[in-house]
Design a protein around this motif. Structure first.
Motif, short mmCIF file in Angstrom:
data_model
loop_
_atom_site.label_atom_id
_atom_site.label_comp_id
_atom_site.label_asym_id
_atom_site.label_seq_id
_atom_site.Cartn_x
_atom_site.Cartn_y
_atom_site.Cartn_z
N VAL A 1 0.87 -1.19 0.00
CA VAL A 1 0.00 0.00 0.00
C VAL A 1 0.90 1.24 0.00
O VAL A 1 1.04 1.92 1.02
N PRO A 2 1.51 1.55 -1.12
CA PRO A 2 2.45 2.68 -1.16
C PRO A 2 1.73 4.03 -1.08
O PRO A 2 0.55 4.14 -1.40
N GLY A 3 2.47 5.03 -0.60
CA GLY A 3 1.97 6.39 -0.64
C GLY A 3 1.36 6.92 0.65
O GLY A 3 0.95 8.07 0.70
N PHE A 4 1.33 6.14 1.72
CA PHE A 4 0.74 6.61 2.97
C PHE A 4 1.71 7.52 3.72
O PHE A 4 2.92 7.46 3.52
N GLN B 1 -6.72 11.08 4.88
CA GLN B 1 -7.72 10.38 4.10
C GLN B 1 -7.28 8.93 3.82
O GLN B 1 -6.12 8.69 3.50
N PRO B 2 -8.20 7.97 3.95
CA PRO B 2 -7.85 6.57 3.69
C PRO B 2 -7.50 6.32 2.24
O PRO B 2 -8.16 6.83 1.33
N ILE B 3 -6.43 5.58 2.01
CA ILE B 3 -6.04 5.22 0.64
C ILE B 3 -6.05 3.71 0.44
O ILE B 3 -5.75 3.22 -0.64
N GLY B 4 -6.40 2.98 1.48
CA GLY B 4 -6.44 1.53 1.40
C GLY B 4 -5.96 0.90 2.68
O GLY B 4 -5.89 1.55 3.73
N ALA B 5 -5.61 -0.37 2.61
CA ALA B 5 -5.13 -1.08 3.79
C ALA B 5 -4.38 -2.34 3.39
O ALA B 5 -4.58 -2.88 2.29
N ALA B 6 -3.50 -2.78 4.27
CA ALA B 6 -2.81 -4.05 4.10
C ALA B 6 -3.43 -5.04 5.08
O ALA B 6 -3.65 -4.71 6.24
N VAL B 7 -3.74 -6.22 4.59
CA VAL B 7 -4.41 -7.23 5.42
C VAL B 7 -3.52 -8.47 5.52
O VAL B 7 -3.06 -9.00 4.50
N GLU B 8 -3.29 -8.92 6.74
CA GLU B 8 -2.49 -10.11 6.99
C GLU B 8 -3.41 -11.31 7.07
O GLU B 8 -4.37 -11.33 7.83
N SER B 9 -3.11 -12.32 6.26
CA SER B 9 -3.98 -13.48 6.16
C SER B 9 -3.17 -14.77 6.14
O SER B 9 -2.06 -14.81 5.58
N LEU B 10 -3.71 -15.84 6.71
CA LEU B 10 -3.05 -17.14 6.77
C LEU B 10 -3.86 -18.20 6.03
O LEU B 10 -5.08 -18.15 5.98
N SER B 11 -3.13 -19.18 5.46
CA SER B 11 -3.78 -20.33 4.85
C SER B 11 -2.81 -21.49 4.93
O SER B 11 -1.60 -21.29 5.06
N ASN B 12 -3.31 -22.72 4.87
CA ASN B 12 -2.45 -23.90 4.92
C ASN B 12 -2.02 -24.31 3.53
O ASN B 12 -2.85 -24.68 2.70
N GLY B 13 -0.74 -24.23 3.27
CA GLY B 13 -0.20 -24.62 1.98
C GLY B 13 0.23 -26.07 1.97
O GLY B 13 -0.14 -26.86 2.84
N PHE B 14 1.08 -26.45 0.98
CA PHE B 14 1.56 -27.83 0.86
C PHE B 14 2.50 -28.18 2.01
O PHE B 14 2.49 -29.29 2.52
N VAL C 1 -1.72 -8.59 1.98
CA VAL C 1 -2.32 -8.14 0.73
C VAL C 1 -2.74 -6.68 0.85
O VAL C 1 -3.39 -6.29 1.83
N GLY C 2 -2.38 -5.87 -0.14
CA GLY C 2 -2.76 -4.47 -0.13
C GLY C 2 -3.97 -4.22 -1.02
O GLY C 2 -4.02 -4.69 -2.16
N PHE C 3 -4.96 -3.51 -0.48
CA PHE C 3 -6.16 -3.17 -1.23
C PHE C 3 -6.34 -1.66 -1.28
O PHE C 3 -6.01 -0.96 -0.31
N ASP C 4 -6.88 -1.15 -2.40
CA ASP C 4 -7.23 0.26 -2.43
C ASP C 4 -8.62 0.45 -1.84
O ASP C 4 -9.23 -0.52 -1.36
N ASN C 5 -9.15 1.65 -1.89
CA ASN C 5 -10.44 1.92 -1.25
C ASN C 5 -11.60 1.16 -1.89
O ASN C 5 -12.63 0.95 -1.25
N GLU C 6 -11.44 0.73 -3.14
CA GLU C 6 -12.51 0.00 -3.81
C GLU C 6 -12.37 -1.52 -3.66
O GLU C 6 -13.21 -2.27 -4.14
N GLY C 7 -11.30 -1.95 -3.01
CA GLY C 7 -11.09 -3.39 -2.83
C GLY C 7 -10.26 -4.04 -3.91
O GLY C 7 -10.15 -5.27 -3.96
N ASN C 8 -9.67 -3.23 -4.80
CA ASN C 8 -8.79 -3.78 -5.83
C ASN C 8 -7.43 -4.09 -5.22
O ASN C 8 -6.94 -3.34 -4.37
#
Length: 207
Positions: A43-46, A74-87, A95-102
């Protein structure tokens, strides 16, 4: 002999405790810098400090950390930390998202995937790469590998890792859109609800 062994154990324990005390702070600082650097990538630019006060939420039994990015208040997005089980075990993605969820970008924080195979997830889904997910919005269409009917090219010979990675990204989106505390995230474009998949659902098939 008993006294010698006892004395040795006491001294060894004290030394281990001392080493732990003097290294704890440098390790914590290094981890904090690694996280801050990763947030700056996705999420660059903050101009605030997202890592300073993350929001922790729970979606369908799984916990997520959300690092909100702002510029001039003003909000420009957010970084979200997420876990999953891999191999090979737990796979942690930021994951970084902009205000629209892209999706802006992502960083693979940690994993135990096979070197040269699943480990390619660190770059495989980056902008311009074969499995590029940047610019995509999981709320409009969940990210799924082409082998399962989706549009994302899986890492060669690492389908399980690819499924786990995309599962983590989809769940990160659900957490991002669920900051209000509802049980599901709402797609602002269509009004459809988006449900996060179980954190371990990616590791149910053979590689």
């Amino acid at each position: 002999m008993v006294l010698s062994l006892t004395g040795f154990s006491v001294v060894a324990g004290a030394l281990l405790g001392w080493v732990n005390d003097i290294t704890a702070e440098p390790i914590a600082q290094a981890n904090a810098k690694t996280l801050s650097d990763a947030i700056a990538v996705v999420v660059p630019g903050f101009d605030n400090n997202p890592a300073e006060d993350p929001e922790e939420i729970e979606v369908e039994g799984a916990s997520y950390k959300i690092y909100k990015a702002t510029k001039e208040g003003q909000p420009i997005g957010a970084a979200v930390e997420s876990l999953s089980n891999g191999f090979g075990g737990a796979l942690k993605v930021l994951v970084g998202f902009d205000n629209e969820g892209n999706i802006i970008d992502y960083s693979l924080l940690s994993h135990a995937e096979t070197p040269g195979l699943g480990s390619k997830a660190a770059d495989w889904f980056k902008k311009g790469a074969k499995g590029d997910i940047t610019g995509k919005n999981p709320g409009e269409q969940p990210l799924v590998v082409s082998k399962d009917g989706g549009q994302i090219d899986a890492i060669t010979a690492s389908t399980i890792t690819s499924r786990a990675f995309l599962n983590a990204v989809n769940n990160a989106y659900a957490a991002y859109k669920n900051q209000s505390g509802e049980n599901t995230a709402v797609n602002g474009t269509t009004g459809a609800t988006y449900h996060a998949a179980p954190a371990d659902s990616a590791n149910v098939e053979t590689k």
